[in-house]
Structure formats: structure tokens, C-alpha cells
Enzyme design. Structure first.
Site, mmCIF file in Angstrom:
data_model
loop_
_atom_site.group_PDB
_atom_site.id
_atom_site.type_symbol
_atom_site.label_atom_id
_atom_site.label_comp_id
_atom_site.label_asym_id
_atom_site.label_seq_id
_atom_site.Cartn_x
_atom_site.Cartn_y
_atom_site.Cartn_z
ATOM 1 N N ASP A 1 29.030 -2.274 -35.365
ATOM 2 C CA ASP A 1 29.627 -3.546 -34.952
ATOM 3 C C ASP A 1 30.842 -3.892 -35.820
ATOM 4 O O ASP A 1 30.902 -3.511 -36.990
ATOM 5 C CB ASP A 1 28.562 -4.649 -35.063
ATOM 6 C CG ASP A 1 28.935 -5.866 -34.239
ATOM 7 O OD1 ASP A 1 29.861 -5.791 -33.420
ATOM 8 O OD2 ASP A 1 28.278 -6.908 -34.429
ATOM 9 N N LEU B 1 22.717 18.700 -37.850
ATOM 10 C CA LEU B 1 22.456 17.290 -37.546
ATOM 11 C C LEU B 1 22.421 17.055 -36.025
ATOM 12 O O LEU B 1 23.345 17.478 -35.317
ATOM 13 C CB LEU B 1 23.576 16.441 -38.164
ATOM 14 C CG LEU B 1 23.545 14.944 -37.897
ATOM 15 C CD1 LEU B 1 22.386 14.277 -38.619
ATOM 16 C CD2 LEU B 1 24.872 14.302 -38.333
ATOM 17 N N HIS C 1 38.119 0.108 -31.585
ATOM 18 C CA HIS C 1 37.178 1.143 -31.106
ATOM 19 C C HIS C 1 37.713 2.545 -31.421
ATOM 20 O O HIS C 1 36.948 3.452 -31.758
ATOM 21 C CB HIS C 1 36.939 0.993 -29.611
ATOM 22 C CG HIS C 1 36.269 -0.301 -29.235
ATOM 23 N ND1 HIS C 1 35.191 -0.811 -29.923
ATOM 24 C CD2 HIS C 1 36.530 -1.196 -28.249
ATOM 25 C CE1 HIS C 1 34.810 -1.959 -29.373
ATOM 26 N NE2 HIS C 1 35.621 -2.215 -28.361
HETATM 27 C C1 FPP Z 1 30.791 -3.167 -31.250
HETATM 28 O O1 FPP Z 1 31.880 -3.817 -31.931
HETATM 29 C C2 FPP Z 1 31.178 -1.820 -30.880
HETATM 30 C C3 FPP Z 1 31.097 -1.300 -29.621
HETATM 31 C C4 FPP Z 1 30.557 -2.053 -28.494
HETATM 32 C C5 FPP Z 1 31.583 0.037 -29.296
HETATM 33 C C6 FPP Z 1 31.318 1.079 -30.345
HETATM 34 C C7 FPP Z 1 32.147 2.262 -30.044
HETATM 35 C C8 FPP Z 1 32.742 3.027 -30.975
HETATM 36 C C9 FPP Z 1 32.562 2.841 -32.431
HETATM 37 C C10 FPP Z 1 33.618 4.119 -30.564
HETATM 38 C C11 FPP Z 1 32.878 5.415 -30.549
HETATM 39 C C12 FPP Z 1 32.624 5.758 -29.164
HETATM 40 C C13 FPP Z 1 31.992 6.863 -28.771
HETATM 41 C C14 FPP Z 1 32.030 7.179 -27.352
HETATM 42 C C15 FPP Z 1 31.246 7.763 -29.683
HETATM 43 P P1 FPP Z 1 32.531 -5.122 -31.300
HETATM 44 O O2 FPP Z 1 33.613 -4.699 -30.399
HETATM 45 O O3 FPP Z 1 31.473 -5.951 -30.641
HETATM 46 O O4 FPP Z 1 33.103 -5.820 -32.577
HETATM 47 P P2 FPP Z 1 33.258 -7.384 -32.802
HETATM 48 O O5 FPP Z 1 31.864 -7.926 -33.016
HETATM 49 O O6 FPP Z 1 34.095 -7.470 -34.035
HETATM 50 O O7 FPP Z 1 33.930 -7.974 -31.601
#
Ligand code: FPP
Length: 254
Positions: free
Chosen positions: A25, A136, A42
Site C-alpha cells: 500500500d 522462491l 504503481h
Molecule cells: C495499493 O496502493 C496498491 C495497489 C492497489 C496496486 C499494487 C500494485 C503494484 C505494487 C504494482 C505491481 C503490479 C504487479 C502486476 C506485480 P494505493 O494505490 O492504494 O496507495 P494509496 O493508499 O497511497 O492510494
């Protein structure tokens, strides 16, 4: 970059969790602080995924499960959803060969029926190309929800002819999406929120929980070490009394 095998700790290093599950997150806030669109966060989050895979390999972790797209993430703006789907295609084409060469096995958990053919094919390719690897195991939870997982496991058990009398925790576990993995030992959530958000609800029954304010794109080897140090300091009891104390002197506790 190939992993330096001379630097690897033994797979059974004391205090190292066998299975680490991560809610990644904070990508959106990380991007906003840089006056950039959420998808920028992301993209950096993807780089962090690759870094954490390397670091988990170096530390002898056997299973890493990451929450890349939840069943609820469809509620995000279309632009962000399509950006995340596109990131799957970019990630597979950019990193698959390297991860495969490092012995990583990739598996995907989640409802693939709702994603596009291209995304489904990319995941199939990642799984197929790494299926014989013994390093892994990285499970990407994609269009995944813990409640979805429990329901699909029940449906599959019924389809297998399991009767109500035969249904046990063990039988249901064998129908869950991560039936091939032990339950997570350590659950990490970055980004400062302190909740589980429908991730691996069945499997984290006895996981140690670790929450950090660190935003996912900033999560690095030092942050992983902090999480592992916290894990190593915990006494895991699985509902029993502490090993050192006489059972009769302990209050009932989980
Ligand atoms: C939550 O942060 C994150 C996500 C919903 C997406 C996570 C995806 C990645 C880390 C990219 C990797 C992807 C793959 C396909 C392996 P948020 O956007 O809710 O953050 P915020 O709380 O700051 O808004």
C-alpha cells in the site's frame, strides 16, 4: 542481475519466515507527493516488487505472496485499472526472463475469468515459463479476495464430491488458491493503514502481523530487515501457552 549464491544465508536461517505475504500500500500517496498520477506510483511499486523478490531470495524465504490487485480494485477509476492491467504486460515482458533465470517460480491466485485475454495470457506465460523452478515461489494475488477464495474453495470441494461430513479444515485448505504453500508466517502491510483488506483471510489465521508507515515504492532491504527483526522477536504460540512457563500458571489466551 543474477543472485550472488555465495551471499545466500541458509534456507532455514533462524527467524526467517518461510512465507511472507505483503499488502503493497501507498503507491498513490507516493506519486501524489511527487505531483504525479497514481499509476506513476504503481510503476515504481513494480520496481519494489522485483527488489523485494531478490531480497527474499537472498534471505532464504520460500514463499512470497503479494497483493497486486484486489477483487475490490475494480472500483478505482478506469484509467488506474487499465494502467494496472497494462503494468502486468509490461512487468512480464520486462522482468520474467530475469526472474526465471534466478530460479523464481511465479504463480497467480485470483479470479482470472474477469481479466482480459492479454492479461490472462501474460499470467499463463509467467506460470508456464517458471513451473520447473525450485527457488522462491512468488504468488501474485490478482483479482483476488480472501472471501472469494473461501467461496471458490467451497465450490471446488463440492464439485469434487466432498460431503458435509467429510469437510474439514484440511480438506478446505487443499481447495484454497494457495493450497501448495504453507500458511503465511509474516503478514506485512506498508503505507500506514492497519487493516487486512480481504487478503488471505483463511491463511493468515496465525500469521504475525507487521504494519509500517513506509510507502510501498520506498520499501527496501532495510525495511524488510526491520520486518524480519520484528518477526524474529515474536513468540509464536498457535494458541498454546508460552513454552517456558508451567501451563497451570497461564491465563487462557490466543
Ligand atoms: C495499493 O496502493 C496498491 C495497489 C492497489 C496496486 C499494487 C500494485 C503494484 C505494487 C504494482 C505491481 C503490479 C504487479 C502486476 C506485480 P494505493 O494505490 O492504494 O496507495 P494509496 O493508499 O497511497 O492510494
Amino acid at each position: 542481475m543474477a543472485a550472488d549464491s555465495t551471499a545466500l544465508p541458509p534456507a532455514s536461517a533462524a527467524g526467517v519466515p518461510r512465507h511472507v505475504a505483503i499488502v503493497m500500500d501507498g503507491n498513490g500517496r507516493w506519486a501524489r507527493r511527487r505531483f504525479m498520477p497514481r499509476i506513476f506510483g504503481h510503476k515504481y511499486g513494480m520496481e519494489t516488487v522485483v527488489r523485494v523478490i531478490d531480497e527474499c531470495t537472498r534471505r532464504g524465504v520460500e514463499f512470497l505472496t503479494i497483493y497486486a490487485f484486489s477483487s475490490e480494485n475494480w472500483k478505482r477509476p478506469d484509467e488506474e485499472v487499465s494502467g494496472l492491467m497494462n503494468l502486468v504486460l509490461v512487468g512480464v515482458s520486462k522482468y520474467l526472463a530475469r526472474l526465471a533465470g534466478n530460479g523464481v517460480r511465479i504463480r497467480v491466485a485470483g479470479d482470472r475469468s474477469a481479466v482480459s485475454d492479454r492479461v490472462r495470457q501474460a499470467w499463463n506465460e509467467a506460470e508456464e515459463c517458471t513451473r520447473d523452478n525450485t527457488g522462491l515461489t512468488v504468488t501474485v494475488a490478482f483479482n483476488y479476495g480472501g472471501r472469494w477464495d473461501i467461496v471458490q474453495a467451497c465450490k471446488r470441494a463440492i464439485a469434487d464430491g466432498v460431503t458435509a461430513d467429510q469437510l474439514t479444515e484440511g480438506v478446505l485448505s487443499r481447495h484454497m488458491a494457495l493450497a501448495y504453500a504453507p500458511d503465511p508466517d509474516l503478514f506485512i502491510r506498508t503505507g500506514g493503514e492497519v487493516r487486512v483488506s480481504n487478503f488471505l483471510l483463511w491463511q493468515i489465521a496465525y500469521a504475525e502481523l507487521y504494519f509500517t508507515d513506509c510507502l510501498w515504492p520506498d520499501f527496501d532491504a532495510a525495511e524488510l530487515d526491520k520486518a524480519f527483526a520484528a518477526y524474529a522477536s515474536r513468540e509464536r504460540r498457535f494458541g498454546a501457552v508460552p513454552a517456558a512457563a508451567p501451563a497451570s500458571s497461564q491465563p487462557a489466551s490466543a
